[in-house]
Every structure is written in structure tokens, then in C-alpha cells.
Design a protein around this motif. Structure first.
Motif, PDB file in Angstrom:
ATOM      1  N   PHE A  98      17.415  70.357  63.691  1.00  0.00           N
ATOM      2  CA  PHE A  98      16.870  69.393  64.655  1.00  0.00           C
ATOM      3  C   PHE A  98      15.608  68.703  64.144  1.00  0.00           C
ATOM      4  N   TRP A  99      14.907  69.349  63.216  1.00  0.00           N
ATOM      5  CA  TRP A  99      13.772  68.666  62.596  1.00  0.00           C
ATOM      6  C   TRP A  99      14.262  67.520  61.720  1.00  0.00           C
ATOM      7  N   ASP A 100      15.307  67.811  60.940  1.00  0.00           N
ATOM      8  CA  ASP A 100      15.829  66.779  60.043  1.00  0.00           C
ATOM      9  C   ASP A 100      16.578  65.677  60.798  1.00  0.00           C
ATOM     10  N   ARG A 101      17.012  65.942  62.018  1.00  0.00           N
ATOM     11  CA  ARG A 101      17.786  64.958  62.791  1.00  0.00           C
ATOM     12  C   ARG A 101      17.021  64.472  64.029  1.00  0.00           C
ATOM     13  N   CYS A 102      15.700  64.611  64.002  1.00  0.00           N
ATOM     14  CA  CYS A 102      14.919  64.239  65.195  1.00  0.00           C
ATOM     15  C   CYS A 102      14.998  62.744  65.504  1.00  0.00           C
ATOM     16  N   VAL A 103      15.121  61.920  64.462  1.00  0.00           N
ATOM     17  CA  VAL A 103      15.234  60.471  64.689  1.00  0.00           C
ATOM     18  C   VAL A 103      16.614  60.134  65.235  1.00  0.00           C
ATOM     19  N   GLU A 104      17.653  60.691  64.638  1.00  0.00           N
ATOM     20  CA  GLU A 104      19.025  60.430  65.079  1.00  0.00           C
ATOM     21  C   GLU A 104      19.239  60.855  66.532  1.00  0.00           C
ATOM     22  N   LEU A 105      18.563  61.908  66.949  1.00  0.00           N
ATOM     23  CA  LEU A 105      18.727  62.412  68.307  1.00  0.00           C
ATOM     24  C   LEU A 105      18.246  61.414  69.362  1.00  0.00           C
ATOM     25  N   LEU A 106      17.440  60.434  68.947  1.00  0.00           N
ATOM     26  CA  LEU A 106      16.836  59.502  69.904  1.00  0.00           C
ATOM     27  C   LEU A 106      17.640  58.232  70.121  1.00  0.00           C
ATOM     28  N   ASN A 107      18.780  58.064  69.415  1.00  0.00           N
ATOM     29  CA  ASN A 107      19.560  56.845  69.605  1.00  0.00           C
ATOM     30  C   ASN A 107      21.058  57.167  69.643  1.00  0.00           C
ATOM     31  N   VAL A 108      21.820  56.253  70.229  1.00  0.00           N
ATOM     32  CA  VAL A 108      23.246  56.476  70.462  1.00  0.00           C
ATOM     33  C   VAL A 108      24.004  56.661  69.146  1.00  0.00           C
ATOM     34  N   ARG A 109      23.789  55.785  68.194  1.00  0.00           N
ATOM     35  CA  ARG A 109      24.495  55.872  66.919  1.00  0.00           C
ATOM     36  C   ARG A 109      24.178  57.179  66.202  1.00  0.00           C
ATOM     37  N   GLY A 110      22.910  57.547  66.216  1.00  0.00           N
ATOM     38  CA  GLY A 110      22.494  58.790  65.561  1.00  0.00           C
ATOM     39  C   GLY A 110      23.146  60.012  66.186  1.00  0.00           C
ATOM     40  N   ARG A 111      23.219  60.029  67.520  1.00  0.00           N
ATOM     41  CA  ARG A 111      23.842  61.172  68.201  1.00  0.00           C
ATOM     42  C   ARG A 111      25.338  61.245  67.903  1.00  0.00           C
ATOM     43  N   ASP A 112      25.997  60.092  67.786  1.00  0.00           N
ATOM     44  CA  ASP A 112      27.412  60.077  67.403  1.00  0.00           C
ATOM     45  C   ASP A 112      27.603  60.720  66.025  1.00  0.00           C
ATOM     46  N   LEU A 113      26.711  60.371  65.103  1.00  0.00           N
ATOM     47  CA  LEU A 113      26.800  60.947  63.763  1.00  0.00           C
ATOM     48  C   LEU A 113      26.541  62.451  63.778  1.00  0.00           C
ATOM     49  N   MET A 114      25.598  62.873  64.622  1.00  0.00           N
ATOM     50  CA  MET A 114      25.310  64.311  64.734  1.00  0.00           C
ATOM     51  C   MET A 114      26.520  65.069  65.276  1.00  0.00           C
ATOM     52  N   ILE A 115      27.165  64.515  66.278  1.00  0.00           N
ATOM     53  CA  ILE A 115      28.347  65.163  66.857  1.00  0.00           C
ATOM     54  C   ILE A 115      29.449  65.295  65.814  1.00  0.00           C
ATOM     55  N   GLU A 116      29.669  64.218  65.066  1.00  0.00           N
ATOM     56  CA  GLU A 116      30.699  64.257  64.019  1.00  0.00           C
ATOM     57  C   GLU A 116      30.334  65.276  62.943  1.00  0.00           C
ATOM     58  N   GLU A 117      29.073  65.293  62.550  1.00  0.00           N
ATOM     59  CA  GLU A 117      28.602  66.222  61.523  1.00  0.00           C
ATOM     60  C   GLU A 117      28.764  67.673  61.967  1.00  0.00           C
ATOM     61  N   LEU A 118      28.408  67.960  63.207  1.00  0.00           N
ATOM     62  CA  LEU A 118      28.491  69.331  63.727  1.00  0.00           C
ATOM     63  C   LEU A 118      29.939  69.780  63.883  1.00  0.00           C
ATOM     64  N   MET A 119      30.810  68.874  64.244  1.00  0.00           N
ATOM     65  CA  MET A 119      32.232  69.216  64.341  1.00  0.00           C
ATOM     66  C   MET A 119      32.802  69.581  62.965  1.00  0.00           C
ATOM     67  N   LYS A 120      32.379  68.849  61.938  1.00  0.00           N
ATOM     68  CA  LYS A 120      32.838  69.156  60.578  1.00  0.00           C
ATOM     69  C   LYS A 120      32.307  70.510  60.105  1.00  0.00           C
ATOM     70  N   LEU A 121      31.040  70.791  60.427  1.00  0.00           N
ATOM     71  CA  LEU A 121      30.472  72.092  60.070  1.00  0.00           C
ATOM     72  C   LEU A 121      31.208  73.224  60.770  1.00  0.00           C
ATOM     73  N   ASP A 122      31.505  73.031  62.049  1.00  0.00           N
ATOM     74  CA  ASP A 122      32.251  74.014  62.834  1.00  0.00           C
ATOM     75  C   ASP A 122      33.581  74.316  62.146  1.00  0.00           C
ATOM     76  N   ALA A 123      34.318  73.289  61.797  1.00  0.00           N
ATOM     77  CA  ALA A 123      35.633  73.461  61.166  1.00  0.00           C
ATOM     78  C   ALA A 123      35.501  74.101  59.787  1.00  0.00           C
ATOM     79  N   TRP A 124      34.451  73.747  59.045  1.00  0.00           N
ATOM     80  CA  TRP A 124      34.252  74.289  57.701  1.00  0.00           C
ATOM     81  C   TRP A 124      33.958  75.784  57.753  1.00  0.00           C
ATOM     82  N   PHE A 125      33.065  76.189  58.655  1.00  0.00           N
ATOM     83  CA  PHE A 125      32.766  77.617  58.807  1.00  0.00           C
ATOM     84  C   PHE A 125      34.009  78.390  59.256  1.00  0.00           C
TER      85      PHE A 125
END
Length: 285
Positions: A98-125
């Protein structure tokens, strides 16, 4: 909730799922390592000793577990590399995400990217956990590992049959404990149905411990008192302070001093196919 709040909620949900997958993988890693190391020991490992080994490993860092696990030939080379990568991703997710993604968390596009990124991490683990689970199952299924397999099955049966508690209520054993009584106990393995008489050592807090390949380890958490046979002939030796893991103890061959008056002696009887025997030997004088 408005659209922004819903999206933020989705970010946190996906983050929780990814962290959950990472924890599942970490648990599978120390489970696999405990089985590999138990299998490598030439002595039979009891169910309670396996539980103790797993607790010790669970207290280690993920990086330490992976380092030890990757020394085994049982782990394929591509999987070893992925496990190293998993340590880096898990640590980043836990400590810096969340420190590295603090800027993305504040806008719609950034949050979309975070959701996609976290879904990929979930599947990878999850995929990595599946591969490591296959290694664990292969170990458990090997011929000659009946004791470890039964111990593991019994532990899993107990885990699935009881309600989980937020924190383990079992007290960890200290390096030195006070023994107040010794019993023979008629114990029935719930996984196999086999029964046997085993020595149990009662500690000062009413905890019961058993013998293992390298000293004293956990015993049954619930003891049927009617199945206890007190060995009254040793009462004059107690209470006695004992070191639960004597120096150089291994392969069911060691002595545990009972204070200054006697020893608990444990040894393998090779003439009887490696049967383990134990007895109390008083010191002369």
C-alpha cells in the motif's frame, strides 16, 4: 456505497485474498519441509514430535523455510526458483504494497490496475501452492512412511473435527520442565485404531508429555484419566527438573537426568527389529 467506495472495497477484498493465498503457500512450505526432514531421520517420528517440528518451522520466516526446502532434491528446479520469487512477492505484499500503491489508490484507473494486479498475484500463489502440494503428497505416499503418514493423517483429522481457535492454546515446552509423575497410558490412535501403552510424563502444570526420538515432546492434549497407570515406584524421584531435549540425543538413544537421583534411559533394541525401550535407572549412592 458510491462507485468509488465500492471500488476501494474491491481493492481491499482482493488484497485480503492474495495475502490469504500467500499464507496458505507458506503453510504448505513448512508442512512439506517437516515431512522431508522427518523422512530423512532414520528413527520413527511420532505424531506429537511431528506436531512439535511443524510448530518450530511455523515460527520461522518464509525465506528461511524456502532456503531449507530448496536444498531438497524432491523439489524440482523450476519450483525452487518460483519459491524464491514467492518470498519476494509475499514480503512486498505484506510490508510495502500500500505504500508503493498509495498514488494509484487515490484514482479510478489506479484502483483498476491494483485489482487486476492482486487477482494475478492470487492466482499465481494458488498455482504455486498446487505444485508444492503435489510434492507433499508424493512424500506422504512413499512406501515405508507409514508412521509419518499416520501421524499426518491423525493431525489433519483432529484439525478438521474441532472448531478452530484464533491462537493455539497449547503451551510450548520450555527447555527445562519439572516432572511430577510418570504413568503408563493406554493410547488409541484415532486414525489407525491401533492401541499401545506409552509412557507419559506429567509436568507441574498438569501437561502430559511423551518420549520422542530426541527427548521429550508433546503428549495428548486430552488424557483419559482411567487409562493412566501410575508408576508409583518412582514417586520418590519427583518432582524433578529435566532438560527436555538432552544434548546429542537422536534416533531414540539418549538419557534424560531426573534431577540428581536418576535417569530416564531410552534406547533402540536392534535385536528386536529396532524396537524402542525405555527404563528409569537410579544413580548409585
Amino acid at each position: 456505497m458510491d462507485e468509488a467506495s465500492t471500488q476501494v472495497h474491491e481493492v481491499y477484498t482482493r488484497y485480503g485474498l492474495a495475502v490469504c493465498r500467500a499464507q496458505v503457500l507458506e503453510t504448505e512450505a513448512w508442512t512439506a519441509l517437516s515431512l522431508l526432514e522427518a523422512r530423512g531421520d532414520p528413527s520413527p517420528v511420532t505424531r506429537w514430535r511431528l506436531e512439535e517440528m511443524q510448530e518450530e518451522l511455523a515460527a520461522s520466516t518464509f525465506g528461511h523455510i524456502v532456503h531449507r526446502l530448496n536444498r531438497s532434491r524432491e523439489v524440482p528446479l523450476p519450483l525452487r526458483q518460483m519459491l524464491k520469487e514467492a518470498v519476494e512477492k509475499r514480503n512486498w505484499l505484506t510490508h510495502r504494497y500500500f505504500w508503493d500503491r498509495c498514488v494509484e489508490l487515490l484514482n479510478v484507473r489506479g484502483r483498476d490496475l491494483m485489482i487486476e494486479e492482486l487477482m494475478k498475484l492470487d492466482a499465481w500463489f494458488q498455482e504455486l501452492d498446487t505444485q508444492l502440494t503435489a510434492v507433499t503428497r508424493q512424500i506422504i505416499g512413499e512406501p515405508g512412511l507409514t508412521l509419518i503418514r499416520d501421524a499426518f493423517a491423525a493431525e489433519m483429522a483432529d484439525l478438521l473435527s474441532a472448531e478452530a481457535t484464533p491462537v493455539s492454546i497449547r503451551r510450548k515446552l520450555n527447555k527445562k520442565e519439572t516432572v511430577v509423575k510418570v504413568y503408563l497410558y493406554m493410547w488409541v490412535d484415532t486414525a489407525t485404531g491401533a492401541s499401545c501403552r506409552i509412557p507419559l510424563f506429567q509436568l507441574s502444570d498438569d501437561t502430559f508429555c511423551s518420549l520422542c526420538d530426541c527427548g521429550i515432546t508433546y503428549g495428548p492434549e486430552v488424557v483419559v484419566r482411567e487409562s493412566l497407570t501410575p508408576l508409583d515406584e518412582f514417586d520418590d524421584l519427583f518432582p524433578a527438573e529435566v532438560t527436555i531435549k538432552p544434548k546429542d540425543a537422536s534416533n531414540w538413544n539418549f538419557r534424560i537426568p531426573l534431577g540428581t537421583a536418576a535417569y530416564v534411559c531410552v534406547e533402540r533394541v536392534q535385536a528386536k527389529g529396532g524396537t524402542v525401550q525405555w527404563f528409569v535407572r537410579r544413580k548409585s549412592g
